[in-house]
Write a protein that holds these residues in place. Sequence first.
Motif, PDB file in Angstrom:
ATOM      1  N   SER A   1     -73.777 -96.195  12.819  1.00  0.00           N
ATOM      2  CA  SER A   1     -72.942 -97.259  12.455  1.00  0.00           C
ATOM      3  C   SER A   1     -72.021 -97.945  13.411  1.00  0.00           C
ATOM      4  CB  SER A   1     -71.588 -97.625  10.967  1.00  0.00           C
ATOM      5  OG  SER A   1     -70.750 -96.401  11.762  1.00  0.00           O
ATOM      6  N   GLY A   2     -70.848 -98.957  13.585  1.00  0.00           N
ATOM      7  CA  GLY A   2     -69.916 -99.484  14.478  1.00  0.00           C
ATOM      8  C   GLY A   2     -69.452 -98.136  15.237  1.00  0.00           C
ATOM      9  N   HIS A   3     -68.644 -97.241  14.020  1.00  0.00           N
ATOM     10  CA  HIS A   3     -68.123 -95.917  14.348  1.00  0.00           C
ATOM     11  C   HIS A   3     -69.124 -95.283  15.945  1.00  0.00           C
ATOM     12  CE1 HIS A   3     -65.463 -96.846  11.200  1.00  0.00           C
ATOM     13  NE2 HIS A   3     -64.627 -95.837  12.026  1.00  0.00           N
TER      14      HIS A   3
ATOM     15  N   MET B   1     -68.815 -96.685  19.086  1.00  0.00           N
ATOM     16  CA  MET B   1     -66.750 -96.002  19.046  1.00  0.00           C
ATOM     17  C   MET B   1     -66.775 -95.172  19.623  1.00  0.00           C
ATOM     18  SD  MET B   1     -63.907 -96.942  16.422  1.00  0.00           S
ATOM     19  CE  MET B   1     -64.432 -98.529  15.807  1.00  0.00           C
TER      20      MET B   1
ATOM     21  N   TRP C   1     -58.866-100.629  13.729  1.00  0.00           N
ATOM     22  CA  TRP C   1     -59.705-100.381  15.581  1.00  0.00           C
ATOM     23  C   TRP C   1     -58.898 -99.459  16.477  1.00  0.00           C
ATOM     24  CZ3 TRP C   1     -63.265 -99.540  12.317  1.00  0.00           C
ATOM     25  CH2 TRP C   1     -62.991-100.371  10.961  1.00  0.00           C
TER      26      TRP C   1
ATOM     27  N   THR D   1     -59.505-104.779  20.889  1.00  0.00           N
ATOM     28  CA  THR D   1     -60.363-105.530  19.080  1.00  0.00           C
ATOM     29  C   THR D   1     -60.987-106.622  19.830  1.00  0.00           C
ATOM     30  OG1 THR D   1     -59.531-103.218  17.987  1.00  0.00           O
ATOM     31  CG2 THR D   1     -60.945-104.662  17.438  1.00  0.00           C
TER      32      THR D   1
ATOM     33  N   GLY E   1     -62.797-108.739  17.738  1.00  0.00           N
ATOM     34  CA  GLY E   1     -62.036-109.541  15.855  1.00  0.00           C
ATOM     35  C   GLY E   1     -61.797-108.401  16.034  1.00  0.00           C
TER      36      GLY E   1
ATOM     37  N   SER F   1     -60.344-107.329  12.373  1.00  0.00           N
ATOM     38  CA  SER F   1     -61.094-107.414  11.169  1.00  0.00           C
ATOM     39  C   SER F   1     -60.157-107.008  10.322  1.00  0.00           C
ATOM     40  CB  SER F   1     -62.386-107.020  11.000  1.00  0.00           C
ATOM     41  OG  SER F   1     -62.258-105.552  11.181  1.00  0.00           O
TER      42      SER F   1
ATOM     43  N   ASP G   1     -64.091-103.940  21.789  1.00  0.00           N
ATOM     44  CA  ASP G   1     -64.818-104.112  19.961  1.00  0.00           C
ATOM     45  C   ASP G   1     -65.531-105.049  19.381  1.00  0.00           C
ATOM     46  OD1 ASP G   1     -65.239-104.127  17.322  1.00  0.00           O
ATOM     47  OD2 ASP G   1     -64.419-102.223  17.042  1.00  0.00           O
TER      48      ASP G   1
ATOM     49  N   VAL H   1     -67.357-105.525  16.496  1.00  0.00           N
ATOM     50  CA  VAL H   1     -68.214-105.548  15.811  1.00  0.00           C
ATOM     51  C   VAL H   1     -67.675-106.525  14.758  1.00  0.00           C
ATOM     52  CG1 VAL H   1     -68.519-104.115  13.769  1.00  0.00           C
ATOM     53  CG2 VAL H   1     -68.033-102.477  15.848  1.00  0.00           C
ATOM     54  N   ALA H   2     -66.842-106.938  14.744  1.00  0.00           N
ATOM     55  CA  ALA H   2     -66.694-107.702  13.656  1.00  0.00           C
ATOM     56  C   ALA H   2     -66.838-109.342  13.797  1.00  0.00           C
ATOM     57  CB  ALA H   2     -65.855-107.842  12.987  1.00  0.00           C
TER      58      ALA H   2
ATOM     59  N   GLN I   1     -74.034-105.526  10.634  1.00  0.00           N
ATOM     60  CA  GLN I   1     -74.240-105.389   8.876  1.00  0.00           C
ATOM     61  C   GLN I   1     -73.165-106.800   9.067  1.00  0.00           C
ATOM     62  OE1 GLN I   1     -72.495-102.731  10.947  1.00  0.00           O
ATOM     63  NE2 GLN I   1     -70.562-102.481   9.516  1.00  0.00           N
ATOM     64  N   LYS I   2     -72.269-107.469  10.255  1.00  0.00           N
ATOM     65  CA  LYS I   2     -71.743-108.007   9.980  1.00  0.00           C
ATOM     66  C   LYS I   2     -72.254-109.954  10.788  1.00  0.00           C
ATOM     67  CE  LYS I   2     -68.442-104.853   9.918  1.00  0.00           C
ATOM     68  NZ  LYS I   2     -66.981-105.232   9.787  1.00  0.00           N
TER      69      LYS I   2
END
Length: 393
Positions: A81-83, A86, A108, A154, A156, A158, A183, A185-186, A208-209
């Motif tokens: 996942s995103g983590h 990161m 984040w 970051t 976005g 979120s 980042d 991700v969002a 997944q976004k």
Amino acid sequence: RGMSSVTIPPPAFCHRPLEAPFRYLFGPGPSNVPPRVLAAGGRPIIGHMHSEMFGIMNDIKKGIQYAFQTSNNMTLAMSGSGHTAMECALFNIVEPGESVLVAINGIWGERVAEIAERMGAKVHTLVKTPGGHFTNAEIEQALAKHKPVLFFLTHGESSAGLVHPVDGIGDICHKYNCLLLVDSVASLGAAPLLMDQQNIDILYTGSQKALNAPPGTAPISFSERACHKMFNRKTKPVSYLLDMTNLSNYWGNDGKPERIYHHTGPVSGFFALRESLAILAETGLENSWKHHTEVAEYFWKGLEDLGLKLFIKDKDLRLPSVTTIAIPEGYNWKELLAYIMKHHRIEFTGGLGPSVGMLLRIGLMGYNCNKANAAMALAALEDALKQCRMSKA
Ligand code: PMP
């Protein structure tokens, strides 16, 4: 008594069918997955080292280069996942004892500071309350003071609903011999971001976004500058699984004639990610950004018409993919969310980390981003506002 006798009985669930009900995923992710992407993920598995798989990974790399607007060779998708992305960025770029500067204006930055601290970096922070943002002058001052090897921002946020300006920050970082890690991700696909033009050294996102793939893969890219730092380090990265020397070979980015087994990538996840990147490329980034903004503006207007207050006052700083609203007075936010889930099958969420209890979060991303869904979200909120008002004691 035989040593081989089974003492734990089979679990009862094996007699029940799998239940994964349909939900409108209008939270900050995951979002609903369109049929084409679901179908791709449901294809028969092939081997992670088959030539067809390497072809699919090459497609993914090209798809990420387009989505990120980068010509970086060191572009790939993380298995995780995103983590995972990161941690990959921090573990590979930073050596223990080196300084990092982390902008914290939501969860984040907090997470990145925690990861950097765990790996033995010297962590310096720039802090604002959720929804705040940093001027380039503030960032430059902190870079001059702390002389970090890496600055984290970051794009976005979120947990706050903020899209952070990025222009000029890469140049400032480079002036202080610092790499810029962002980042997205969002925000990727929902708000403009141009990796090469904005001089971002490491950029990652999640599947997944706005990409609308299932959770579990995370695109990432490293600039030449970032590669120079991570491939000339004195110590080995703490993680074997996330070591970019191995991953760059697995993704065919190291120029070696042969790819050597490192780990088994999530084959179905890569199939799905390929399709979601294809959809974004077909749509076109500019169209996707414009569409997210138009739907978000329609949604924001509807929220204001309901008497709700948007958490981010400045329109230009609002994240189009995840809208945050102040919790309306006279309501319990958990009750609102539970009511909407029960009666409308819609997921919205509350705050996260430092924004818990401050706001509600509503995501309309990619496939979910259209006026019909925005209208449905507004109708659910209107109904909940009627039904959930707390009685005065
Ligand atoms: N960064 C941001 C901005 C996010 O919104 C998220 C997911 N909510 C993450 C990182 C972490 O991603 P994941 O949950 O896929 O590990």
